[in-house]
Motif scaffolding. Structure first.
Motif, mmCIF file in Angstrom:
data_model
loop_
_atom_site.group_PDB
_atom_site.id
_atom_site.type_symbol
_atom_site.label_atom_id
_atom_site.label_comp_id
_atom_site.label_asym_id
_atom_site.label_seq_id
_atom_site.Cartn_x
_atom_site.Cartn_y
_atom_site.Cartn_z
ATOM 1 N N LYS A 24 0.829 -1.207 0.000
ATOM 2 C CA LYS A 24 0.000 0.000 0.000
ATOM 3 C C LYS A 24 0.864 1.257 0.000
ATOM 4 O O LYS A 24 0.589 2.234 -0.720
ATOM 5 N N GLU A 25 1.942 1.238 0.777
ATOM 6 C CA GLU A 25 2.834 2.393 0.844
ATOM 7 C C GLU A 25 3.604 2.578 -0.463
ATOM 8 O O GLU A 25 3.847 3.699 -0.914
ATOM 9 N N HIS A 31 2.306 6.420 -6.963
ATOM 10 C CA HIS A 31 1.091 7.021 -7.521
ATOM 11 C C HIS A 31 0.352 6.052 -8.437
ATOM 12 O O HIS A 31 -0.087 6.411 -9.534
ATOM 13 N N VAL A 32 0.257 4.819 -7.956
ATOM 14 C CA VAL A 32 -0.495 3.796 -8.695
ATOM 15 C C VAL A 32 -1.375 3.051 -7.699
ATOM 16 O O VAL A 32 -1.309 3.278 -6.487
ATOM 17 N N SER A 33 -2.188 2.136 -8.224
ATOM 18 C CA SER A 33 -3.067 1.354 -7.351
ATOM 19 C C SER A 33 -2.311 0.189 -6.709
ATOM 20 O O SER A 33 -1.257 -0.235 -7.204
ATOM 21 N N HIS A 34 -2.898 -0.326 -5.637
ATOM 22 C CA HIS A 34 -2.328 -1.485 -4.940
ATOM 23 C C HIS A 34 -2.187 -2.700 -5.865
ATOM 24 O O HIS A 34 -1.125 -3.341 -5.913
ATOM 25 N N PRO A 35 -3.237 -3.056 -6.670
ATOM 26 C CA PRO A 35 -3.105 -4.202 -7.579
ATOM 27 C C PRO A 35 -1.988 -4.022 -8.608
ATOM 28 O O PRO A 35 -1.338 -4.996 -8.999
ATOM 29 N N THR A 36 -1.772 -2.756 -9.038
ATOM 30 C CA THR A 36 -0.704 -2.501 -10.013
ATOM 31 C C THR A 36 0.660 -2.830 -9.422
ATOM 32 O O THR A 36 1.521 -3.399 -10.096
ATOM 33 N N VAL A 37 0.859 -2.481 -8.155
ATOM 34 C CA VAL A 37 2.112 -2.799 -7.477
ATOM 35 C C VAL A 37 2.302 -4.311 -7.416
ATOM 36 O O VAL A 37 3.381 -4.836 -7.717
ATOM 37 N N SER A 38 1.247 -5.015 -7.032
ATOM 38 C CA SER A 38 1.316 -6.469 -6.925
ATOM 39 C C SER A 38 1.677 -7.095 -8.267
ATOM 40 O O SER A 38 2.539 -7.979 -8.347
ATOM 41 N N ARG A 39 1.035 -6.600 -9.334
ATOM 42 C CA ARG A 39 1.317 -7.144 -10.674
ATOM 43 C C ARG A 39 2.748 -6.834 -11.103
ATOM 44 O O ARG A 39 3.433 -7.673 -11.694
ATOM 45 N N ALA A 40 3.188 -5.607 -10.815
ATOM 46 C CA ALA A 40 4.539 -5.200 -11.222
ATOM 47 C C ALA A 40 5.600 -6.056 -10.560
ATOM 48 O O ALA A 40 6.592 -6.445 -11.194
ATOM 49 N N LEU A 41 5.415 -6.370 -9.293
ATOM 50 C CA LEU A 41 6.401 -7.169 -8.562
ATOM 51 C C LEU A 41 6.387 -8.632 -8.994
ATOM 52 O O LEU A 41 7.301 -9.379 -8.688
ATOM 53 N N ARG A 56 9.487 -1.254 -8.960
ATOM 54 C CA ARG A 56 10.530 -2.145 -8.453
ATOM 55 C C ARG A 56 11.689 -1.357 -7.852
ATOM 56 O O ARG A 56 12.322 -1.799 -6.888
ATOM 57 N N LYS A 57 11.961 -0.194 -8.408
ATOM 58 C CA LYS A 57 13.022 0.658 -7.867
ATOM 59 C C LYS A 57 12.659 1.150 -6.467
ATOM 60 O O LYS A 57 13.485 1.135 -5.546
ATOM 61 N N ILE A 58 11.400 1.560 -6.290
ATOM 62 C CA ILE A 58 10.929 2.011 -4.972
ATOM 63 C C ILE A 58 10.976 0.851 -3.975
ATOM 64 O O ILE A 58 11.411 1.010 -2.830
ATOM 65 N N ALA A 59 10.524 -0.325 -4.424
ATOM 66 C CA ALA A 59 10.514 -1.500 -3.545
ATOM 67 C C ALA A 59 11.914 -1.841 -3.073
ATOM 68 O O ALA A 59 12.149 -2.144 -1.901
ATOM 69 N N ALA A 60 12.892 -1.775 -4.007
ATOM 70 C CA ALA A 60 14.287 -2.082 -3.658
ATOM 71 C C ALA A 60 14.866 -1.017 -2.734
ATOM 72 O O ALA A 60 15.582 -1.337 -1.770
ATOM 73 N N GLU A 61 14.536 0.245 -3.006
ATOM 74 C CA GLU A 61 15.073 1.353 -2.203
ATOM 75 C C GLU A 61 14.615 1.277 -0.750
ATOM 76 O O GLU A 61 15.372 1.578 0.177
ATOM 77 N N TYR A 62 13.370 0.850 -0.542
ATOM 78 C CA TYR A 62 12.822 0.789 0.812
ATOM 79 C C TYR A 62 12.908 -0.620 1.413
ATOM 80 O O TYR A 62 12.333 -0.892 2.460
ATOM 81 N N GLY A 63 13.632 -1.518 0.725
ATOM 82 C CA GLY A 63 13.867 -2.850 1.280
ATOM 83 C C GLY A 63 12.629 -3.703 1.409
ATOM 84 O O GLY A 63 12.465 -4.445 2.386
ATOM 85 N N TYR A 64 11.731 -3.623 0.426
ATOM 86 C CA TYR A 64 10.504 -4.417 0.483
ATOM 87 C C TYR A 64 10.812 -5.911 0.413
ATOM 88 O O TYR A 64 11.617 -6.357 -0.397
ATOM 89 N N ARG A 65 10.172 -6.666 1.280
ATOM 90 C CA ARG A 65 10.269 -8.125 1.271
ATOM 91 C C ARG A 65 8.862 -8.687 1.260
ATOM 92 O O ARG A 65 8.036 -8.320 2.108
#
Length: 356
Positions: A24-25, A31-41, A56-65
């Motif tokens: 969600k964060e 600036h996209v929807s939650h499902p878009t993030v899920s699909r992108a990852l 993916r760049k944002i996810a990597a920068e903030y250490g998403y797991r």
């Protein structure tokens, strides 16, 4: 300068201690929807490359797991598979597992490994135990239980793939080497070298694999009208002791063979010992051939002529097949039968030579 370094260090510590970022964060920052993030990852083609890269760049920068437990609730998959083997120490199995692990790692799957010790009942119990852990599928290497557990799996819709199956059974998904053709090819090689008294040391616990290799051996003899001699066939087991014992029995035969084809390389290694103990020379006095092409085969003295099985490839293809069976079906149907047979390759080395 010191204060700036201290601030930077403190910021790094806070980043480590920070609560893991959620989907969600990430969606809010991108600036996209939650499902878009899920699909992108998940590398979905429904998301444009530029948007996918930004997410993916944002996810990597903030250490998403990814939260595996949460994901499994959504996908109904645990991203883990069970793998049942006869003997973890078997070098053949080790090579196959390396192929399985390679594909599993690429798809972020974990493997739960267990051994049956070559006991069919223990094998069935091991598979039942794995199913109870909610794994997505099962690989069984050198299956001993035949078709016995088949109804158990079909009731639970748990896909199972057999690698180098010992029994034809009722399982429909399997990958193995062409045992009959490989044995026929090896026996033909020995015949072409002029040998006519060719022994076969089989594996009484080898099931379908041993039966097919034995049939290939007999078919090659029949093709060139060489008489089959039952006294040149010995039932033993796939072990150093079994190979040594089987070779001694053949050496004690009134019509000692000039060449011997062994069920596998482990058996051939035992045969080496028996031949040397009898004061004979491998290749010069008696040619020896194996099956598998295990890692040590080319390092033996003399190097072992054998049929090479693509062990790692078999593991890779079995894992890919299992992933296909686990993946959601696009048309509501799954493959009813997948039986892949891979040809072996004749590796001619120094343990076989022309009959003198």
């Amino acid at each position: 300068m010191h204060d700036a370094y201290q601030i930077e260090e403190t910021s790094a510590v806070l980043n480590v201690m920070r609560k893991p970022i959620s989907l969600k964060e990430i969606a809010r920052l991108a600036h996209v929807s939650h499902p878009t993030v899920s699909r992108a990852l998940q590398n979905s083609p429904l998301v444009s490359p530029s948007t996918r890269d930004r997410i993916r760049k944002i996810a990597a920068e903030y250490g998403y797991r990814p939260n595996r437990n949460a994901r499994s609730l959504v996908t109904q998959r645990s991203n883990s598979i069970g793998c049942v083997v006869t003997d973890i120490a078997d070098p053949f199995i080790g090579e196959v597992i390396s192929g399985v692990e390679q594909i599993a790692a690429e798809h972020e799957y974990s493997i739960i490994l267990t051994s049956s010790g070559g006991d069919p009942d223990r094998e069935t119990r091991a598979v039942r135990s794995l199913v109870e852990r909610a794994i997505d599928g099962v690989l069984v290497i050198a299956a001993m239980a035949g078709g016995a557990p088949s109804p158990y799996f079909s009731e639970r819709e748990i896909p199972i793939v057999l690698i180098n199956n010992h029994h034809p059974g009722n399982f429909v998904h399997s990958i193995g080497v062409a045992n009959f053709e490989g044995a026929q090819l090896m026996t033909q090689h020995l015949l072409q070298l002029g040998h006519r008294r060719i022994g076969y040391i089989g594996n009484q616990f080898g099931g379908q694999a041993d039966e097919d290799r034995y049939r290939g051996y007999r078919a090659a003899l029949k093709k060139v009208r060489v008489r089959y001699a039952s006294e040149l066939v010995v039932d033993s087991e796939s072990s150093l002791e079994g190979g040594c014992r089987g070779m001694k029995q053949l050496l004690d035969s009134p019509a000692r063979p000039t060449a011997v084809f062994c069920y596998d390389d482990i058996t051939a290694l035992g045969a080496y010992k028996a031949i040397r103990a009898a004061g004979l020379q491998i290749s010069k006095d008696i040619s020896v051939a194996g099956f598998d092409d295990l890692f040590f085969s080319s390092y033996l003295e003399p190097s072992l002529t054998t049929i090479s099985q693509p062990m790692r490839e078999m593991g890779e293809r079995a894992m890919k097949l299992l992933l296909d069976l686990v993946a959601p079906s696009t048309n509501g149907k799954r493959p009813k039968k997948t039986q892949i047979v891979i040809p072996g390759k004749l590796m001619i080395r120094n343990s076989t030579s022309t009959l003198r």
